[in-house]
Design a protein around this motif. Sequence first.
Motif, PDB file in Angstrom:
ATOM      1  N   ASP A  79       0.813  -1.211   0.000  1.00 42.44           N
ATOM      2  CA  ASP A  79       0.000   0.000   0.000  1.00 42.44           C
ATOM      3  C   ASP A  79       0.852   1.269   0.000  1.00 42.44           C
ATOM      4  O   ASP A  79       0.517   2.241  -0.668  1.00 42.44           O
ATOM      5  CB  ASP A  79      -0.925   0.002   1.223  1.00 42.44           C
ATOM      6  N   SER A 100      -6.146  -3.251  -0.183  1.00 41.19           N
ATOM      7  CA  SER A 100      -6.480  -1.908  -0.639  1.00 41.19           C
ATOM      8  C   SER A 100      -5.483  -1.322  -1.626  1.00 41.19           C
ATOM      9  O   SER A 100      -5.691  -0.227  -2.142  1.00 41.19           O
ATOM     10  CB  SER A 100      -6.597  -0.972   0.574  1.00 41.19           C
ATOM     11  N   ASP A 141      -7.210  -3.132  -7.099  1.00 41.81           N
ATOM     12  CA  ASP A 141      -8.473  -3.853  -7.243  1.00 41.81           C
ATOM     13  C   ASP A 141      -8.188  -5.138  -8.005  1.00 41.81           C
ATOM     14  O   ASP A 141      -8.058  -5.133  -9.231  1.00 41.81           O
ATOM     15  CB  ASP A 141      -9.480  -2.989  -8.009  1.00 41.81           C
TER      16      ASP A 141
END
Length: 345
Positions: free
Chosen positions: A39, A74, A77
């Motif tokens: 992330d 996250s 996708d």
Amino acid sequence: MLSRRGFLGVAGSGVAALALSACAGTQGEKDARPSSDADANQAEPVTVRTSALKGPTAMGLVEFMSLADAGELSDNDYQFHIVASPDEVTPLISKGEVDIAAVPANLASVLYNKTEGGVRVIAINTLGVLYICELGDSVHNVADLKGKTIYASGKGSTPEYGLAYVLEKNGLVVGTDVQIEWKSEHAECVQALVTSSGPAVAMLPQPFVTTAQAQNDKIRVALDLTEEWDRVQTGDEKSSMITGVAIVRSAFADENPEAVDAFIGHYVDSVDFVNDNVADAAELVGSYDIVPAAVAEKAIPACNIVCVTGEDMAEQLSGYLAVLADQKPKAVGGSLPGEDFYYGA
């Protein structure tokens, strides 16, 4: 754009390349790759559309898929599509409808040549998973296959060329000494084997070996084709049998290198989980209707699910493809792929 759940719909009832493909925590997969906690490195999430084959490919991805499906990742996708045959994957890659796909090892090279470098391989995900099984007790070495008919699936890909190589190195000629009856899916081979009224031989990958034995406990594994491949290696340049790899569209990799690296990190974590937590992984396999959980629990240890990347990947895969090219150039798309084929090497 399909929803994640829609894209994850299962198509068909067959395969793995053969074929075959997935990743796991062995053989150099820990080399210079980002962790799955990507992330911080991925400012702008992108959609990563992935296709996997029923069998070891999808089995190795189940933790990754479950986390994505639960919305616990996250960084990007991630969308997954499970299909029954490599034939379903090829047009998706060619049309740019899939970004990452697990395919038979030789098909990756074929697609590279066909698309003029339009795909790259990011990982070896499945080593040898092919076995000669029989309903009977007449096959104890490769020579015993002389005069027999073998039910098989995977014509034009890794299973055909791997079997032909082992037979040839043992002095047997396909079509003369050994007949092969090709089926469209591995499930058809299982059915032909379990319903045979007399001696029968089939080439099956895991987990279809376990499926067949669950239907008829008299079916025995006669030969491990990976061991037979290793047995005929001579000289300094030795190769290993490789069933499946994961490829990425080159354009996608150029535009989204962070997403590709993050995908590899998640993939490594997933296959580590599968190999280290077989019972839990089997439950996930069953929940995604890949194979029943009971079958998966018995099959996973024999599926050789790995994740080999970088230089180790390039060395192992290039040696395997060279064997196929010597045997039949068409098997790799007419010529061996260039160095740019090997992502991260």
